[in-house]
Design an enzyme around this catalytic site. Structure first.
Site, mmCIF file in Angstrom:
data_model
loop_
_atom_site.group_PDB
_atom_site.id
_atom_site.type_symbol
_atom_site.label_atom_id
_atom_site.label_comp_id
_atom_site.label_asym_id
_atom_site.label_seq_id
_atom_site.Cartn_x
_atom_site.Cartn_y
_atom_site.Cartn_z
ATOM 1 N N TYR A 46 -8.946 -12.619 5.364
ATOM 2 C CA TYR A 46 -7.673 -12.611 4.637
ATOM 3 C C TYR A 46 -6.538 -11.932 5.405
ATOM 4 O O TYR A 46 -5.396 -11.924 4.944
ATOM 5 C CB TYR A 46 -7.844 -11.904 3.293
ATOM 6 N N HIS A 48 -1.044 -13.893 0.954
ATOM 7 C CA HIS A 48 -1.320 -12.922 -0.111
ATOM 8 C C HIS A 48 -1.369 -11.492 0.432
ATOM 9 O O HIS A 48 -1.308 -10.546 -0.342
ATOM 10 C CB HIS A 48 -2.655 -13.270 -0.759
ATOM 11 N N TYR A 69 -9.815 -6.179 -3.863
ATOM 12 C CA TYR A 69 -9.301 -7.540 -3.950
ATOM 13 C C TYR A 69 -8.101 -7.546 -4.894
ATOM 14 O O TYR A 69 -7.944 -6.686 -5.750
ATOM 15 C CB TYR A 69 -10.373 -8.564 -4.356
ATOM 16 N N ASN A 82 -6.909 -9.087 -7.507
ATOM 17 C CA ASN A 82 -6.911 -9.089 -8.969
ATOM 18 C C ASN A 82 -7.320 -7.761 -9.597
ATOM 19 O O ASN A 82 -7.143 -7.579 -10.799
ATOM 20 C CB ASN A 82 -7.805 -10.207 -9.496
ATOM 21 N N ASP A 110 3.520 -10.194 -2.401
ATOM 22 C CA ASP A 110 4.016 -11.552 -2.160
ATOM 23 C C ASP A 110 4.584 -12.167 -3.426
ATOM 24 O O ASP A 110 4.172 -11.831 -4.528
ATOM 25 C CB ASP A 110 2.878 -12.436 -1.638
ATOM 26 N N ASN A 128 -1.479 -11.730 -10.512
ATOM 27 C CA ASN A 128 -2.666 -11.026 -11.005
ATOM 28 C C ASN A 128 -2.783 -9.592 -10.492
ATOM 29 O O ASN A 128 -3.286 -8.719 -11.199
ATOM 30 C CB ASN A 128 -3.931 -11.816 -10.676
#
Length: 190
Positions: free
Chosen positions: A14, A19, A64, A66, A91, A112
């Protein structure tokens, strides 16, 4: 005491994705400020710097996206930080790539990571700095789009936006979010 929380997802897969622009800003701030490295703390990667006699915390949640609020909430509770003293950098699909927008508070807007922060901090009253990543040009789902790397034609805007976001964070530390909004909202892309 103030804190800057950059949102993103942990791991190499990632690292350079849309994100993770919040992580990218925090990394650039750490480099700019000459911090002594991140350490695992509060379910995140944490660093503390001193700027003009003020303690400033940098946090990249490793829960993460969320569940970002878990890390920020743990840090806030430990240091007894008010939500107003925690700037969240993340973002935004609704802004063109490279554009910045500051806010003093607000709803999650469907993000989220922000939903998690609101739940864990128990408040919507924390300042935010949103960096535009644009929407997919095709019918691609947003969930997969945000996990892609920036296209080469976006890269120059994003690199400039990250640098400008660091300037905005420093302005927030010195003069507050209203001044950031006056200077950076509504203008051209960074």
């Amino acid at each position: 005491m103030k804190a800057i929380v950059g949102l993103g997802n942990p791991g190499r897969d990632y690292e350079k994705t849309r994100h993770n622009i919040g992580f990218m800003v925090v990394d650039q701030l750490a480099e700019r400020w000459g911090h002594d490295g991140f350490k695992a703390k509060f379910q995140g990667l944490f660093s503390e710097v001193r700027l003009g006699g003020q303690k400033v915390f940098l946090l990249k949640p490793q829960t993460y996206m969320n569940l970002s609020g878990q890390a920020a909430g743990a840090m806030a509770a430990f240091y007894k930080l008010a939500p107003e003293d925690i700037l969240v950098v993340y973002d935004d699909l609704d802004l063109p790539p490279g554009k910045l927008r500051g806010r003093t508070k607000g709803s999650s807007g469907g993000h989220n990571g922000i939903k998690s922060l609101i739940a864990c901090l128990g408040s919507e009253n924390f300042p935010r700095l949103k960096l535009g990543i644009g929407r997919p040009v095709s019918r691609q789902p947003s969930a997969s789009y945000v996990l892609e790397s920036f296209r080469s034609e976006e890269q120059v805007h994003i690199e400039k936006a990250i640098d400008t976001a660091c300037d905005a964070v420093e302005l927030w530390l010195e003069q507050g979010m209203i001044e950031v909004m006056n200077r950076f909202n509504g203008g051209e892309k960074a």
